[in-house]
Design a protein around this motif. Structure first.
Motif, mmCIF file in Angstrom:
data_model
loop_
_atom_site.group_PDB
_atom_site.id
_atom_site.type_symbol
_atom_site.label_atom_id
_atom_site.label_comp_id
_atom_site.label_asym_id
_atom_site.label_seq_id
_atom_site.Cartn_x
_atom_site.Cartn_y
_atom_site.Cartn_z
ATOM 1 N N PRO A 283 -5.408 1.158 6.593
ATOM 2 C CA PRO A 283 -4.659 2.325 6.121
ATOM 3 C C PRO A 283 -3.825 2.979 7.214
ATOM 4 C CG PRO A 283 -6.939 2.932 6.463
ATOM 5 C CD PRO A 283 -6.843 1.440 6.682
ATOM 6 N N LEU B 123 -7.181 7.546 0.985
ATOM 7 C CA LEU B 123 -6.805 6.970 2.282
ATOM 8 C C LEU B 123 -7.703 7.478 3.406
ATOM 9 C CD1 LEU B 123 -3.003 7.223 1.681
ATOM 10 C CD2 LEU B 123 -4.248 5.086 2.063
ATOM 11 N N LEU C 157 0.829 -1.205 0.000
ATOM 12 C CA LEU C 157 0.000 0.000 0.000
ATOM 13 C C LEU C 157 0.866 1.258 0.000
ATOM 14 C CD1 LEU C 157 -2.745 1.368 0.022
ATOM 15 C CD2 LEU C 157 -2.832 1.030 2.507
ATOM 16 N N LEU D 147 -7.083 -1.256 -0.437
ATOM 17 C CA LEU D 147 -8.017 -0.765 0.578
ATOM 18 C C LEU D 147 -9.347 -1.508 0.510
ATOM 19 C CD1 LEU D 147 -7.156 3.020 0.283
ATOM 20 C CD2 LEU D 147 -6.631 1.514 2.226
ATOM 21 N N ALA E 136 -8.034 6.439 7.202
ATOM 22 C CA ALA E 136 -6.689 6.819 7.643
ATOM 23 C C ALA E 136 -6.781 7.943 8.664
ATOM 24 C CB ALA E 136 -5.839 7.255 6.447
#
Length: 142
Positions: free
Chosen positions: A88, A113, A66, A82, A118
């Protein structure tokens, strides 16, 4: 029409009054439950006004891939990872994927993200958050 959404435990987890289906339903549930849409699976039940919501766990095995996809500006590969539930917020030893995107000034990668959950507050090995990296990159480019 009101659509009732039940968790796998049988508990009512959300109610949607829009009558949305498919992707729109996952987006609405994601906002209500504060869980990235990639982690949600919606299963129709016997009644037309009920669905079951399954929240899938994140995996941790492909963080290096990633980060590499983000660093190579390969948004499609990042999105696939994802969608396959790569967390993430995992740390590859020096940075998270969001820190990599911020360091490169990759707005599209950062948005992808962030949509996947994230976190903005995770520091890299030097203690810099993604916001600090983005600001420092913006200042350096002036």
């Amino acid at each position: 029409m009101e659509l009732r959404c039940f968790g796998i435990s049988g508990d009512l987890v959300a109610t949607v009054t829009d009558g949305a289906s498919g992707q729109a339903l996952r987006c609405q549930l994601s906002k209500q439950l504060q869980i990235p849409r990639q982690r949600l699976r919606v299963v129709d039940m016997e009644r037309p006004d009920e669905v079951q919501v399954v929240i899938l766990p994140l995996c941790h095995g492909e963080i290096h891939e990633l980060v590499q996809a983000v660093e190579e500006n390969d948004h499609l590969a990042a999105q696939v990872l994802l969608e396959n539930l790569q967390d993430p917020n995992d740390f590859d030893g020096t940075r998270t994927p969001l820190q990599a995107a911020a360091r490169l000034g990759d707005t599209d990668g950062a948005l992808l993200l962030l949509e996947a959950g994230a976190r903005l507050d995770l520091p890299d090995a030097q203690g810099r958050t993604p916001l600090m990296l983005a600001v420092s990159m913006n200042m350096a480019s002036r």
